[in-house]
Motif scaffolding. Structure first.
Motif, PDB file in Angstrom:
ATOM      1  N   ARG A  17       4.185  22.581  61.011  1.00 31.08           N
ATOM      2  CA  ARG A  17       5.173  21.729  60.346  1.00 31.08           C
ATOM      3  C   ARG A  17       4.654  21.220  59.009  1.00 31.08           C
ATOM      4  NH1 ARG A  17       9.955  21.879  62.262  1.00 31.08           N
ATOM      5  NH2 ARG A  17       9.564  20.919  64.279  1.00 31.08           N
ATOM      6  N   ARG A  18       3.359  20.938  58.940  1.00 37.24           N
ATOM      7  CA  ARG A  18       2.812  20.357  57.716  1.00 37.24           C
ATOM      8  C   ARG A  18       2.501  21.392  56.648  1.00 37.24           C
ATOM      9  NH1 ARG A  18      -1.722  16.208  60.306  1.00 37.24           N
ATOM     10  NH2 ARG A  18      -0.255  14.684  61.167  1.00 37.24           N
ATOM     11  N   HIS A  19       1.946  22.524  57.056  1.00 34.15           N
ATOM     12  CA  HIS A  19       1.365  23.444  56.075  1.00 34.15           C
ATOM     13  C   HIS A  19       2.126  24.760  55.925  1.00 34.15           C
ATOM     14  CE1 HIS A  19      -1.948  20.648  56.026  1.00 34.15           C
ATOM     15  NE2 HIS A  19      -2.200  20.850  57.306  1.00 34.15           N
ATOM     16  N   MET A  71       0.057  21.448  70.765  1.00 33.75           N
ATOM     17  CA  MET A  71       0.682  20.357  70.020  1.00 33.75           C
ATOM     18  C   MET A  71       0.097  20.228  68.619  1.00 33.75           C
ATOM     19  SD  MET A  71       1.194  16.378  71.184  1.00 33.75           S
ATOM     20  CE  MET A  71      -0.574  16.064  71.262  1.00 33.75           C
ATOM     21  N   GLU A  72      -1.229  20.326  68.488  1.00 32.17           N
ATOM     22  CA  GLU A  72      -1.868  20.228  67.181  1.00 32.17           C
ATOM     23  C   GLU A  72      -1.515  21.423  66.315  1.00 32.17           C
ATOM     24  OE1 GLU A  72      -4.002  18.787  64.058  1.00 32.17           O
ATOM     25  OE2 GLU A  72      -3.570  17.747  65.943  1.00 32.17           O
ATOM     26  N   LEU A 115       1.237  23.249  66.446  1.00 33.10           N
ATOM     27  CA  LEU A 115       2.619  23.100  65.998  1.00 33.10           C
ATOM     28  C   LEU A 115       2.738  22.045  64.904  1.00 33.10           C
ATOM     29  CD1 LEU A 115       4.551  23.254  69.411  1.00 33.10           C
ATOM     30  CD2 LEU A 115       4.299  25.061  67.700  1.00 33.10           C
ATOM     31  N   THR A 116       1.965  20.987  65.021  1.00 30.27           N
ATOM     32  CA  THR A 116       1.966  19.964  63.973  1.00 30.27           C
ATOM     33  C   THR A 116       1.492  20.537  62.646  1.00 30.27           C
ATOM     34  OG1 THR A 116       1.546  18.238  65.621  1.00 30.27           O
ATOM     35  CG2 THR A 116       1.075  17.693  63.329  1.00 30.27           C
ATOM     36  N   ASN A 117       0.454  21.371  62.687  1.00 32.48           N
ATOM     37  CA  ASN A 117      -0.050  21.988  61.456  1.00 32.48           C
ATOM     38  C   ASN A 117       0.974  22.959  60.867  1.00 32.48           C
ATOM     39  OD1 ASN A 117      -2.454  20.598  61.496  1.00 32.48           O
ATOM     40  ND2 ASN A 117      -3.535  22.179  62.649  1.00 32.48           N
ATOM     41  N   GLY A 139      -7.960  17.453  62.363  1.00 33.39           N
ATOM     42  CA  GLY A 139      -7.259  17.777  63.598  1.00 33.39           C
ATOM     43  C   GLY A 139      -8.007  18.805  64.414  1.00 33.39           C
ATOM     44  N   PHE A 184      10.295  20.736  69.393  1.00 31.33           N
ATOM     45  CA  PHE A 184       9.827  21.224  68.098  1.00 31.33           C
ATOM     46  C   PHE A 184      10.919  22.042  67.407  1.00 31.33           C
ATOM     47  CE2 PHE A 184       7.789  24.498  65.511  1.00 31.33           C
ATOM     48  CZ  PHE A 184       6.962  23.739  64.696  1.00 31.33           C
ATOM     49  N   ARG A 223      -2.777  19.994  74.274  1.00 26.07           N
ATOM     50  CA  ARG A 223      -3.154  19.378  72.991  1.00 26.07           C
ATOM     51  C   ARG A 223      -3.392  20.446  71.923  1.00 26.07           C
ATOM     52  NH1 ARG A 223      -4.483  14.051  74.382  1.00 26.07           N
ATOM     53  NH2 ARG A 223      -2.924  13.581  75.962  1.00 26.07           N
TER      54      ARG A 223
END
Length: 400
Positions: free
Chosen positions: A318-320, A311-312, A314-316, A361, A279, A308
Motif C-alpha cells: 500500500r505504501r510503496h 500484514m506487514e 500488504l502494508t508495504n 518494518g 485489504f 504478521r
C-alpha cells in the motif's frame, strides 16, 4: 530492467561503496607519492622522501582495515601517527628551516583518511584528543617545506579540508546512530508485542487445561475410561504450551515491559482471508489467498508470525507499490515448515533496499521470525514486483 535493478542494488551496497572509496584514496595517494618522490630526487632529499613514504604507508595501515564502532585501538594508533608526523615536521621545518620541496602530499591524504575514520568509528573518550592532534599534524605539514606565505596558505587550506572531513564523518556517525536507535526501538516494541501474545496464548491454554481437569474430575465418577482421553488432551495442551514458551520467552529481554498493556486477540493463518478481504476493499489492489495444505494444528506462535508477515507485506504494498494491481499470498504447509510468500505485480522500488539495511518494518518481522527459528527474505521478483518469503518451522527440532 531486472539486470539494471540488480546492478543498482549491488552498487548501492555499503561495503562496495566503502571499498570503492578506499581504492580511490589509495590511487590518489599513489599518484601524490610519485610526485613526492620526484620532488625529493630533484632536491637531493632521498632519505627524507623514504621517511615520508613510510609515514604514508603507516597511515594506510590504520585507515584501511575495517574497524568496529567505538574502537579504542583506532584512535590510539592514530595518536601515535599524529605524534610521529608532528615530530618529523618539527625536525625538518623547525630545525633545518625546511626542505624546499614537496612536504609529503601522500602522507597528507593518508592523515585526512585517518582523521575521517577516527571521527567515524573511534571511541569518543579518545577521539577528541586524537582529532586535535591529527588536525595539528595536517595543518603544520606544509611547514616542512618552509615558512613562506605559500606554505602557510597551504597549511590553512589543509586545515579547512580537515574541518570538512570532520564534519562529514560526524554527520555520517549521527545518521548511523539514529538508525540504530530506531532499530532498537522497533525490536523493543516487537518484544513487547511478543509478551502480549504470550500472555494471551498461555491464558487460553491454561484455561482449557483447567476446564478439562474439572471435566475429568466430574466424569471420573461416572465413566473412568473417559478420564484417559481428558488426561491425554491435558498432556498435549501442556506440552504445546511449554514448547511455545521456550521459543517465545527467549526474545523477552525487556524488563520495562508493562504487564498491564492492552491485550489484542491472537490472529493467525486462519484469519488471513478476512485480512485480505479488508485489504482489497480498502483500495485498488486485489489480494488473493492461495493455501496449500491444512492449517489445523499449526503452533500458535508460528501462526501469528505468519499473519504478521502477510500484514506487514500488504502494508508495504500500500505504501510503496503505487502501481500494483494484484497481490498474491501463498501459504504452503510441508511436514516440517510453514512457507509464506507475498508478491505483487507493481514495479519494484527504483533503488532496491540493500539486504544489510532493511526497513524498520522488516527489522521487526525479522526479530519475530528468528524468534521461532525461521528466516525471511525480501527483494525484487524474477517477473517484476516485490516478493517477501518467510519459512517458519513447525517443529523446533528442524532448526537445530
Amino acid at each position: 530492467m531486472e539486470q539494471r535493478l540488480r546492478w543498482v542494488t549491488m552498487l548501492t551496497r555499503p561495503d562496495l561503496i566503502r571499498r570503492g572509496a578506499q581504492l580511490a584514496t589509495l590511487f590518489v595517494m599513489g599518484v601524490l607519492g610519485l610526485l613526492d618522490l620526484a620532488s625529493a630526487v630533484s632536491a637531493g632529499g632521498l632519505p627524507l622522501a623514504f621517511v615520508m613514504f613510510v609515514g604514508a604507508l603507516a597511515t594506510a595501515a590504520v585507515w584501511l582495515p575495517r574497524h568496529r564502532q567505538g574502537s579504542t585501538r583506532l584512535p590510539k594508533a592514530a595518536l601515535l601517527l599524529a605524534g610521529f608526523s608532528l615530530l618529523l615536521t618539527l625536525a625538518v621545518g623547525g630545525l633545518s628551516g625546511g626542505i624546499g620541496s614537496s612536504f609529503g602530499l601522500a602522507e597528507a591524504v593518508g592523515l585526512l583518511a585517518v582523521l575521517f575514520v577516527v571521527c567515524r568509528r573511534g571511541d569518543t573518550r579518545w577521539t577528541v584528543g586524537t582529532v586535535l592532534l591529527l588536525g595539528m599534524a595536517i595543518g603544520f605539514l606544509p611547514l616542512r617545506a618552509g615558512v613562506s606565505a605559500d606554505y602557510v596558505i597551504a597549511g590553512l587550506a589543509l586545515g579547512l579540508v580537515a574541518t570538512a572531513v570532520i564534519a562529514l564523518a560526524v554527520y555520517l556517525r549521527m545518521i548511523e546512530s539514529t538508525r540504530l536507535r530506531a532499530m532498537d526501538s522497533v525490536r523493543a516494541e516487537q518484544r513487547a508485542e511478543f509478551a502480549r501474545d504470550l500472555h494471551d496464548f498461555i491464558a487460553h491454554h491454561v484455561t482449557g487445561i483447567v476446564v478439562q481437569a474439572q471435566g475429568a474430575r466430574f466424569i471420573a465418577e461416572q465413566d473412568p475410561k473417559r478420564v484417559l482421553l481428558a488426561l491425554e488432551q491435558i498432556e498435549a495442551a501442556g506440552a504445546e504450551t511449554m514448547a511455545s514458551m521456550r521459543r517465545m520467552v527467549g526474545v523477552l529481554r525487556d524488563p520495562n515491559a508493562r504487564p498491564d498493556a492492552p491485550l489484542a486477540p491472537l490472529a493467525g493463518v486462519d484469519e488471513l482471508a478476512p485480512l485480505l478481504e479488508q485489504f482489497s476493499a480498502a483500495g485498488d489492489v486485489l489480494a488473493r489467498l492461495h493455501v496449500d495444505g491444512s492449517t489445523a494444528g499449526v503452533p500458535v506462535e508460528v501462526s501469528t508470525s505468519a499473519y504478521r508477515v502477510v500484514m506487514e507485506a500488504l502494508t508495504n504494498i500500500r505504501r510503496h507499490a503505487k502501481d500494483a494491481r494484484v497481490a498474491d499470498v501463498w501459504v504452503r504447509r510441508t511436514p516440517d515448515w510453514l512457507l509464506v510468500r507475498v508478491a505483487n505485480d507493481g514495479a519494484p522500488p527504483r533503488a532496491a533496499i540493500p539486504r544489510e539495511a532493511p526497513g524498520y518494518g522488516l527489522v521487526g518481522l525479522s526479530e519475530r521470525v528468528r524468534a521461532v527459528g525461521g528466516r525471511i527474505t525480501a527483494g525484487p521478483g524474477i517477473d517484476g514486483g516485490w516478493v517477501v518469503d518467510a519459512a517458519l518451522p513447525l517443529d523446533q527440532e528442524v532448526t537445530r
